[in-house]
Design a protein around this motif. Structure first.
Motif, PDB file in Angstrom:
ATOM      1  N   PRO A 137       0.812  -1.214   0.000  1.00 57.78           N
ATOM      2  CA  PRO A 137       0.000   0.000   0.000  1.00 57.78           C
ATOM      3  C   PRO A 137       0.845   1.263   0.000  1.00 57.78           C
ATOM      4  O   PRO A 137       1.969   1.289   0.514  1.00 57.78           O
ATOM      5  CB  PRO A 137      -0.799  -0.128   1.300  1.00 57.78           C
ATOM      6  CG  PRO A 137       0.073  -0.946   2.190  1.00 57.78           C
ATOM      7  CD  PRO A 137       0.756  -1.928   1.284  1.00 57.78           C
ATOM      8  N   ALA A 138       0.286   2.303  -0.574  1.00 59.28           N
ATOM      9  CA  ALA A 138       0.944   3.611  -0.554  1.00 59.28           C
ATOM     10  C   ALA A 138       0.845   4.208   0.838  1.00 59.28           C
ATOM     11  O   ALA A 138      -0.085   3.924   1.600  1.00 59.28           O
ATOM     12  CB  ALA A 138       0.295   4.535  -1.578  1.00 59.28           C
ATOM     13  N   VAL A 139       1.826   5.035   1.172  1.00 62.31           N
ATOM     14  CA  VAL A 139       1.828   5.714   2.457  1.00 62.31           C
ATOM     15  C   VAL A 139       2.447   7.095   2.246  1.00 62.31           C
ATOM     16  O   VAL A 139       3.401   7.248   1.478  1.00 62.31           O
ATOM     17  CB  VAL A 139       2.617   4.913   3.522  1.00 62.31           C
ATOM     18  CG1 VAL A 139       4.068   4.752   3.125  1.00 62.31           C
ATOM     19  CG2 VAL A 139       2.504   5.545   4.887  1.00 62.31           C
ATOM     20  N   SER A 140       1.901   8.099   2.892  1.00 68.09           N
ATOM     21  CA  SER A 140       2.451   9.444   2.776  1.00 68.09           C
ATOM     22  C   SER A 140       3.535   9.647   3.822  1.00 68.09           C
ATOM     23  O   SER A 140       3.601   8.923   4.826  1.00 68.09           O
ATOM     24  CB  SER A 140       1.349  10.492   2.961  1.00 68.09           C
ATOM     25  OG  SER A 140       0.909  10.514   4.311  1.00 68.09           O
ATOM     26  N   SER A 141       4.376  10.634   3.617  1.00 66.67           N
ATOM     27  CA  SER A 141       5.427  10.922   4.593  1.00 66.67           C
ATOM     28  C   SER A 141       4.817  11.317   5.937  1.00 66.67           C
ATOM     29  O   SER A 141       5.398  11.049   6.996  1.00 66.67           O
ATOM     30  CB  SER A 141       6.348  12.026   4.078  1.00 66.67           C
ATOM     31  OG  SER A 141       5.612  13.213   3.788  1.00 66.67           O
ATOM     32  N   ASP A 142       3.640  11.937   5.916  1.00 59.63           N
ATOM     33  CA  ASP A 142       2.974  12.324   7.165  1.00 59.63           C
ATOM     34  C   ASP A 142       2.513  11.111   7.965  1.00 59.63           C
ATOM     35  O   ASP A 142       2.339  11.198   9.183  1.00 59.63           O
ATOM     36  CB  ASP A 142       1.768  13.224   6.876  1.00 59.63           C
ATOM     37  CG  ASP A 142       2.174  14.588   6.327  1.00 59.63           C
ATOM     38  OD1 ASP A 142       3.326  14.999   6.574  1.00 59.63           O
ATOM     39  OD2 ASP A 142       1.349  15.226   5.659  1.00 59.63           O
ATOM     40  N   SER A 180      15.531  12.181   8.611  1.00 60.44           N
ATOM     41  CA  SER A 180      14.242  12.502   9.212  1.00 60.44           C
ATOM     42  C   SER A 180      13.125  12.277   8.204  1.00 60.44           C
ATOM     43  O   SER A 180      13.346  12.312   6.983  1.00 60.44           O
ATOM     44  CB  SER A 180      14.227  13.954   9.702  1.00 60.44           C
ATOM     45  OG  SER A 180      14.467  14.833   8.619  1.00 60.44           O
ATOM     46  N   PHE A 181      11.923  12.059   8.710  1.00 61.71           N
ATOM     47  CA  PHE A 181      10.793  11.778   7.826  1.00 61.71           C
ATOM     48  C   PHE A 181      10.520  12.927   6.864  1.00 61.71           C
ATOM     49  O   PHE A 181      10.040  12.709   5.740  1.00 61.71           O
ATOM     50  CB  PHE A 181       9.544  11.483   8.649  1.00 61.71           C
ATOM     51  CG  PHE A 181       9.593  10.178   9.406  1.00 61.71           C
ATOM     52  CD1 PHE A 181      10.528   9.204   9.096  1.00 61.71           C
ATOM     53  CD2 PHE A 181       8.701   9.913  10.435  1.00 61.71           C
ATOM     54  CE1 PHE A 181      10.590   8.002   9.782  1.00 61.71           C
ATOM     55  CE2 PHE A 181       8.747   8.718  11.138  1.00 61.71           C
ATOM     56  CZ  PHE A 181       9.689   7.762  10.814  1.00 61.71           C
ATOM     57  N   ASP A 182      10.809  14.174   7.286  1.00 62.93           N
ATOM     58  CA  ASP A 182      10.506  15.296   6.409  1.00 62.93           C
ATOM     59  C   ASP A 182      11.382  15.308   5.162  1.00 62.93           C
ATOM     60  O   ASP A 182      11.068  15.967   4.169  1.00 62.93           O
ATOM     61  CB  ASP A 182      10.597  16.628   7.152  1.00 62.93           C
ATOM     62  CG  ASP A 182      11.957  16.884   7.778  1.00 62.93           C
ATOM     63  OD1 ASP A 182      12.924  16.181   7.429  1.00 62.93           O
ATOM     64  OD2 ASP A 182      12.050  17.784   8.639  1.00 62.93           O
ATOM     65  N   ARG A 183      12.487  14.536   5.191  1.00 64.64           N
ATOM     66  CA  ARG A 183      13.310  14.406   3.981  1.00 64.64           C
ATOM     67  C   ARG A 183      12.600  13.591   2.903  1.00 64.64           C
ATOM     68  O   ARG A 183      13.021  13.598   1.744  1.00 64.64           O
ATOM     69  CB  ARG A 183      14.646  13.739   4.341  1.00 64.64           C
ATOM     70  CG  ARG A 183      15.560  14.570   5.218  1.00 64.64           C
ATOM     71  CD  ARG A 183      16.398  15.531   4.400  1.00 64.64           C
ATOM     72  NE  ARG A 183      17.259  14.831   3.466  1.00 64.64           N
ATOM     73  CZ  ARG A 183      18.465  14.364   3.774  1.00 64.64           C
ATOM     74  NH1 ARG A 183      18.934  14.505   5.008  1.00 64.64           N
ATOM     75  NH2 ARG A 183      19.198  13.762   2.863  1.00 64.64           N
ATOM     76  N   LEU A 184      11.560  12.870   3.295  1.00 63.65           N
ATOM     77  CA  LEU A 184      10.822  12.036   2.346  1.00 63.65           C
ATOM     78  C   LEU A 184       9.496  12.667   1.925  1.00 63.65           C
ATOM     79  O   LEU A 184       8.674  12.027   1.281  1.00 63.65           O
ATOM     80  CB  LEU A 184      10.560  10.662   2.971  1.00 63.65           C
ATOM     81  CG  LEU A 184      11.808   9.874   3.391  1.00 63.65           C
ATOM     82  CD1 LEU A 184      11.401   8.571   4.064  1.00 63.65           C
ATOM     83  CD2 LEU A 184      12.720   9.601   2.202  1.00 63.65           C
ATOM     84  N   THR A 185       9.306  13.929   2.284  1.00 64.21           N
ATOM     85  CA  THR A 185       8.063  14.624   1.980  1.00 64.21           C
ATOM     86  C   THR A 185       7.798  14.663   0.472  1.00 64.21           C
ATOM     87  O   THR A 185       8.716  14.900  -0.328  1.00 64.21           O
ATOM     88  CB  THR A 185       8.113  16.065   2.532  1.00 64.21           C
ATOM     89  OG1 THR A 185       8.279  16.008   3.945  1.00 64.21           O
ATOM     90  CG2 THR A 185       6.829  16.821   2.210  1.00 64.21           C
ATOM     91  N   ASP A 186       6.557  14.410   0.132  1.00 63.80           N
ATOM     92  CA  ASP A 186       6.081  14.476  -1.257  1.00 63.80           C
ATOM     93  C   ASP A 186       6.714  13.421  -2.168  1.00 63.80           C
ATOM     94  O   ASP A 186       6.661  13.540  -3.391  1.00 63.80           O
ATOM     95  CB  ASP A 186       6.307  15.867  -1.862  1.00 63.80           C
ATOM     96  CG  ASP A 186       5.536  16.952  -1.127  1.00 63.80           C
ATOM     97  OD1 ASP A 186       4.444  16.641  -0.626  1.00 63.80           O
ATOM     98  OD2 ASP A 186       6.036  18.094  -1.043  1.00 63.80           O
ATOM     99  N   ARG A 187       7.292  12.393  -1.581  1.00 61.36           N
ATOM    100  CA  ARG A 187       7.821  11.305  -2.395  1.00 61.36           C
ATOM    101  C   ARG A 187       6.823  10.141  -2.417  1.00 61.36           C
ATOM    102  O   ARG A 187       6.138   9.902  -1.427  1.00 61.36           O
ATOM    103  CB  ARG A 187       9.164  10.822  -1.833  1.00 61.36           C
ATOM    104  CG  ARG A 187      10.243  11.898  -1.816  1.00 61.36           C
ATOM    105  CD  ARG A 187      11.589  11.332  -1.439  1.00 61.36           C
ATOM    106  NE  ARG A 187      12.589  12.354  -1.258  1.00 61.36           N
ATOM    107  CZ  ARG A 187      13.871  12.119  -1.016  1.00 61.36           C
ATOM    108  NH1 ARG A 187      14.297  10.854  -0.900  1.00 61.36           N
ATOM    109  NH2 ARG A 187      14.728  13.107  -0.868  1.00 61.36           N
ATOM    110  N   PRO A 188       6.742   9.429  -3.541  1.00 61.15           N
ATOM    111  CA  PRO A 188       5.805   8.290  -3.610  1.00 61.15           C
ATOM    112  C   PRO A 188       6.347   7.094  -2.817  1.00 61.15           C
ATOM    113  O   PRO A 188       7.304   6.447  -3.238  1.00 61.15           O
ATOM    114  CB  PRO A 188       5.739   7.980  -5.104  1.00 61.15           C
ATOM    115  CG  PRO A 188       7.063   8.465  -5.644  1.00 61.15           C
ATOM    116  CD  PRO A 188       7.437   9.659  -4.817  1.00 61.15           C
TER     117      PRO A 188
END
Length: 215
Positions: A137-142, A180-188
């Motif tokens: 499943p897809a998951v958002s960085s948030d 950090s998780f924010d480094r993965l922001t907006d990535r699929p």
């Protein structure tokens, strides 16, 4: 030349020098004459995680390890238990009974099963893991912070293991410096660890990490 028996978090099997902390199997999936994999990547739905050494027993990888000189189960190797869980394996009751009992017991707690059994776990995992046809499943960085420690996510062909509030980039040699998780922001992103194992991790199962995760 290394044999094709090293498993990545996607469940794919590669030929690389590194072996890692754990061994496992999916049944007999090799030709002992050529020590190469057959076209199939599993022979049964029970994919397990084993120790590399037990009571001095020695096996010839991809050899003839059954009585009568027949091919035995195919030895596969994982960086650590986090990697093996992501690939869709679960602890072995023969060589890791205490850990396997813990895993299946927490499965019962997660899914309200009064008398959980390993085949119940295997049946669910076989439908969920990527290497046997599941769809991660897809998951958002948030949403990463809501996943348990030991879960593995992927951006394309790059896998990250989650620990605390950080993501550790995976490789056969070990984990890179955490980000950090924010480094993965907006990535699929997608979750590689099967949903069943995610639920077991949420119940407190603590997988074994490679030492590089601590550096």
């Amino acid at each position: 030349m290394p044999l094709q028996n090293r498993v990545d978090p996607f469940g794919a099997i590669h030929a690389v020098p590194e072996r890692g902390l754990f061994m496992g199997n999916r049944g007999i999936i090799h030709d002992p004459e050529t020590k190469t994999l057959l076209r199939k990547r599993w022979a049964l739905p029970a994919w397990i995680i084993c120790v590399c050494q037990r009571r001095g027993v020695r096996r010839e990888p991809m050899g003839r390890n059954r009585p009568g000189g027949k091919a035995g189960w195919t030895e596969l190797f994982f960086l650590d238990e986090v990697t093996a869980l992501a690939a869709g394996h679960r602890p072995c009751f023969f060589c890791r009974r205490e850990r396997a009992t813990d895993f299946v017991g927490r499965f019962g707690e997660a899914f309200d099963v009064p008398e959980p059994r390993a085949p119940m776990v295997d049946k669910r995992l076989h439908k969920e893991r990527l290497a046997s046809g599941g769809r991660p499943p897809a998951v958002s960085s948030d949403e990463l912070a809501g996943l348990p420690d030991g879960a593995v996510v992927a951006e394309g062909e790059t896998a990250y293991a989650l620990r605390g509030d950080k993501a550790l980039r995976w490789s056969f040699a070990g984990y890179a410096d955490p980000v950090s998780f924010d480094r993965l922001t907006d990535r699929p992103l997608r979750v590689l660890t099967p949903a069943t194992s995610i639920s077991v991790l949420r119940q407190g199962y603590a997988p074994v990490w490679h030492p590089s995760a601590d550096t």
